[in-house]
Design an enzyme around this catalytic site. Structure first.
Site, PDB file in Angstrom:
ATOM      1  N   SER A  39      -5.170  60.190  31.932  1.00  0.00           N
ATOM      2  CA  SER A  39      -5.788  59.268  30.988  1.00  0.00           C
ATOM      3  C   SER A  39      -5.340  57.824  31.199  1.00  0.00           C
ATOM      4  O   SER A  39      -6.106  56.886  30.968  1.00  0.00           O
ATOM      5  CB  SER A  39      -5.490  59.701  29.549  1.00  0.00           C
ATOM      6  OG  SER A  39      -4.096  59.698  29.302  1.00  0.00           O
TER       7      SER A  39
ATOM      8  N   ALA B  22       4.887  61.889  28.278  1.00  0.00           N
ATOM      9  CA  ALA B  22       3.456  61.795  27.995  1.00  0.00           C
ATOM     10  C   ALA B  22       3.217  61.582  26.504  1.00  0.00           C
ATOM     11  O   ALA B  22       3.641  62.395  25.682  1.00  0.00           O
ATOM     12  CB  ALA B  22       2.755  63.067  28.461  1.00  0.00           C
TER      13      ALA B  22
ATOM     14  N   SER C  16      11.553  55.825  20.949  1.00  0.00           N
ATOM     15  CA  SER C  16      11.269  54.395  20.934  1.00  0.00           C
ATOM     16  C   SER C  16      12.078  53.697  19.854  1.00  0.00           C
ATOM     17  O   SER C  16      12.397  54.277  18.802  1.00  0.00           O
ATOM     18  CB  SER C  16       9.775  54.175  20.663  1.00  0.00           C
ATOM     19  OG  SER C  16       9.494  52.821  20.353  1.00  0.00           O
TER      20      SER C  16
ATOM     21  N   TYR D 230       2.541  55.290  15.277  1.00  0.00           N
ATOM     22  CA  TYR D 230       3.237  55.509  16.546  1.00  0.00           C
ATOM     23  C   TYR D 230       4.724  55.743  16.307  1.00  0.00           C
ATOM     24  O   TYR D 230       5.311  56.721  16.785  1.00  0.00           O
ATOM     25  CB  TYR D 230       3.034  54.315  17.481  1.00  0.00           C
ATOM     26  CG  TYR D 230       3.986  54.316  18.658  1.00  0.00           C
ATOM     27  CD1 TYR D 230       3.873  55.282  19.651  1.00  0.00           C
ATOM     28  CD2 TYR D 230       5.010  53.373  18.752  1.00  0.00           C
ATOM     29  CE1 TYR D 230       4.760  55.310  20.724  1.00  0.00           C
ATOM     30  CE2 TYR D 230       5.895  53.389  19.816  1.00  0.00           C
ATOM     31  CZ  TYR D 230       5.769  54.358  20.792  1.00  0.00           C
ATOM     32  OH  TYR D 230       6.657  54.385  21.841  1.00  0.00           O
TER      33      TYR D 230
ATOM     34  N   LYS E  14       7.170  59.212  16.816  1.00  0.00           N
ATOM     35  CA  LYS E  14       8.384  59.257  17.625  1.00  0.00           C
ATOM     36  C   LYS E  14       9.573  59.759  16.804  1.00  0.00           C
ATOM     37  O   LYS E  14      10.382  60.553  17.293  1.00  0.00           O
ATOM     38  CB  LYS E  14       8.679  57.874  18.221  1.00  0.00           C
ATOM     39  CG  LYS E  14       7.756  57.495  19.369  1.00  0.00           C
ATOM     40  CD  LYS E  14       7.856  58.487  20.514  1.00  0.00           C
ATOM     41  CE  LYS E  14       7.015  58.115  21.701  1.00  0.00           C
ATOM     42  NZ  LYS E  14       7.087  59.116  22.791  1.00  0.00           N
TER      43      LYS E  14
ATOM     44  N   ASN F 207      12.553  47.113  24.796  1.00  0.00           N
ATOM     45  CA  ASN F 207      11.378  46.494  25.427  1.00  0.00           C
ATOM     46  C   ASN F 207      11.478  46.594  26.948  1.00  0.00           C
ATOM     47  O   ASN F 207      12.390  46.011  27.546  1.00  0.00           O
ATOM     48  CB  ASN F 207      11.266  45.030  24.992  1.00  0.00           C
ATOM     49  CG  ASN F 207      11.099  44.903  23.495  1.00  0.00           C
ATOM     50  OD1 ASN F 207      10.004  44.941  22.972  1.00  0.00           O
ATOM     51  ND2 ASN F 207      12.224  44.774  22.798  1.00  0.00           N
TER      52      ASN F 207
ATOM     53  N   ARG G 160      14.346  39.612  21.194  1.00  0.00           N
ATOM     54  CA  ARG G 160      14.206  41.015  21.551  1.00  0.00           C
ATOM     55  C   ARG G 160      15.171  41.384  22.676  1.00  0.00           C
ATOM     56  O   ARG G 160      15.690  40.523  23.385  1.00  0.00           O
ATOM     57  CB  ARG G 160      12.761  41.318  22.005  1.00  0.00           C
ATOM     58  CG  ARG G 160      11.708  41.117  20.920  1.00  0.00           C
ATOM     59  CD  ARG G 160      11.828  42.143  19.821  1.00  0.00           C
ATOM     60  NE  ARG G 160      10.783  42.001  18.816  1.00  0.00           N
ATOM     61  CZ  ARG G 160      10.916  41.299  17.696  1.00  0.00           C
ATOM     62  NH1 ARG G 160      12.071  40.679  17.443  1.00  0.00           N
ATOM     63  NH2 ARG G 160       9.946  41.216  16.828  1.00  0.00           N
TER      64      ARG G 160
ATOM     65  N   ARG H  12       2.854  37.182  13.228  1.00  0.00           N
ATOM     66  CA  ARG H  12       2.148  38.451  13.088  1.00  0.00           C
ATOM     67  C   ARG H  12       2.856  39.285  12.023  1.00  0.00           C
ATOM     68  O   ARG H  12       4.094  39.323  11.975  1.00  0.00           O
ATOM     69  CB  ARG H  12       2.114  39.222  14.408  1.00  0.00           C
ATOM     70  CG  ARG H  12       1.318  38.544  15.499  1.00  0.00           C
ATOM     71  CD  ARG H  12       1.298  39.358  16.762  1.00  0.00           C
ATOM     72  NE  ARG H  12       2.643  39.596  17.288  1.00  0.00           N
ATOM     73  CZ  ARG H  12       2.892  40.091  18.491  1.00  0.00           C
ATOM     74  NH1 ARG H  12       1.891  40.412  19.287  1.00  0.00           N
ATOM     75  NH2 ARG H  12       4.141  40.267  18.890  1.00  0.00           N
TER      76      ARG H  12
END
Length: 329
Positions: free
Chosen positions: A34, A74, A117, A141, A145, A170, A217, A282
């Site tokens: 994918s 995956a 993550s 998401y 995790k 990151n 970060r 954001r």
């Protein structure tokens, strides 16, 4: 010993395949195609085409390849997409993990490494994020995790599987140009994409409580990340079948601001005359997220060895391979 690496044709997965193969481990790739790039996988590495949601494919791959350990990468991994498609994320990330763990448990496989993550932490308000920092994910998401970690550890205890959960910060860079990140979802390729289009890169907010007002970060070179997977695989290998578990951050333990990172990108790409555009903040962006790397150093003897400039330079070489027009932009 044979390791099944799910998502092994992806950006991070292909680097894990490379690191483990070079260290003498036998690896087999499972990838549904994918988002992975088959050309990233070495010709001498077996590739099974299929999804972790397909139990028959998993059972056949584990049996035919003599799999004794799994490195599970995956997954769907875009925060914004997960907000728009939460059902898909829970189905693929958690449903796929559950199906894979069932196959692993039934086959008596005793080693499992899980790709987690830093998104599990949400908006941590601490100078350094440790593994004991409260986990308050802000997106489907991140939720998948965190719930995935719970499931991995529970299955490990119940079925005698030694497990390691790796919380990435990151990721950037490339071990070689052909393995570079071809997506435009992370900050370094996003800046490359803007420059290739003849546009100025964007900074979302310059009024944060940080030294230069932009978000800070922790960036990790993908080669260092792959080496951490190798160390984790060997850790669970030494505890095969014992049900031991380990959860660690993977970061450099050093913060870099968005403005500092973009300045390095502009220097590496020869665009020092370009001025970034300041955009509004954001929603959901924490001012600073930097990993504590003490636990992984102590438990696995691992520490990051590559700096931010090396990440940008190697990523730029890969970007130019896939986007030849970038050098003349």
């Amino acid at each position: 010993m044979t390791w099944l690496i799910t998502g092994g044709a992806g950006f991070i997965g292909s680097h894990v395949v490379r690191a483990m193969s070079r260290a003498g481990e036998r690896v087999v790739v499972l990838d549904d195609g994918s988002s992975g790039v088959p050309a990233r996988v070495p010709a001498d590495v077996p590739v099974v085409t299929g999804s972790v949601l397909d139990r028959a494919v998993l059972d056949r791959a584990i049996a035919e390849q003599g799999v004794t350990g799994v490195v599970h990468l995956a997954a769907r991994k875009q925060v914004g997409e997960s907000v728009e498609q939460p059902l898909r994320y829970y189905r693929e990330n958690l449903g796929g993990l559950g199906t894979l763990l069932e196959a692993v448990a039934d086959a008596g496989v005793g080693r499992f490494v899980f790709s987690s993550s830093a998104a599990v932490y949400g908006l941590p308000d601490v100078p350094l994020v440790t593994e004991s920092t409260p986990c308050l994910p802000l997106s489907p998401y991140g939720e998948t995790k965190l719930a995935g970690e719970w499931l991995v550890r529970a299955a490990g205890r119940a079925h005698g599987i030694s497990t390691a959960c790796l919380r990435y910060f990151n990721v950037a860079g490339a071990a070689e140009p052909r393995l570079a990140d071809t997506g435009v979802f992370n900050i370094v390729p996003m800046v490359f994409d803007k420059l290739t289009r003849g546009e100025a890169p964007q900074i979302f907010g310059d009024d944060y409580p940080t030294p230069d007002g932009t978000c800070v970060r922790d960036y990790i070179h993908v080669e260092d990340l792959a080496d951490a997977h190798l160390a984790a695989a060997r850790w669970v290998g030494e505890r095969d079948g014992g049900g031991a578990d380990l959860t660690v951050n993977i970061g450099r333990g050093e913060g870099v601001s968005v403005r500092e990172l973009i300045d390095i990108v502009l220097e590496v790409t020869g665009r020092k005359d370009v001025e970034p555009v300041i955009m509004p903040r954001r929603a959901g962006d924490p001012a600073s997220v930097v990993a504590s790397s003490e636990l992984i150093r102590r438990e696995l003897g691992w520490a990051a060895g590559r700096g931010v400039r090396e990440m940008v330079e190697s990523a730029w070489q890969g970007w130019c391979l896939h986007h030849p027009e970038a050098r003349g932009a």
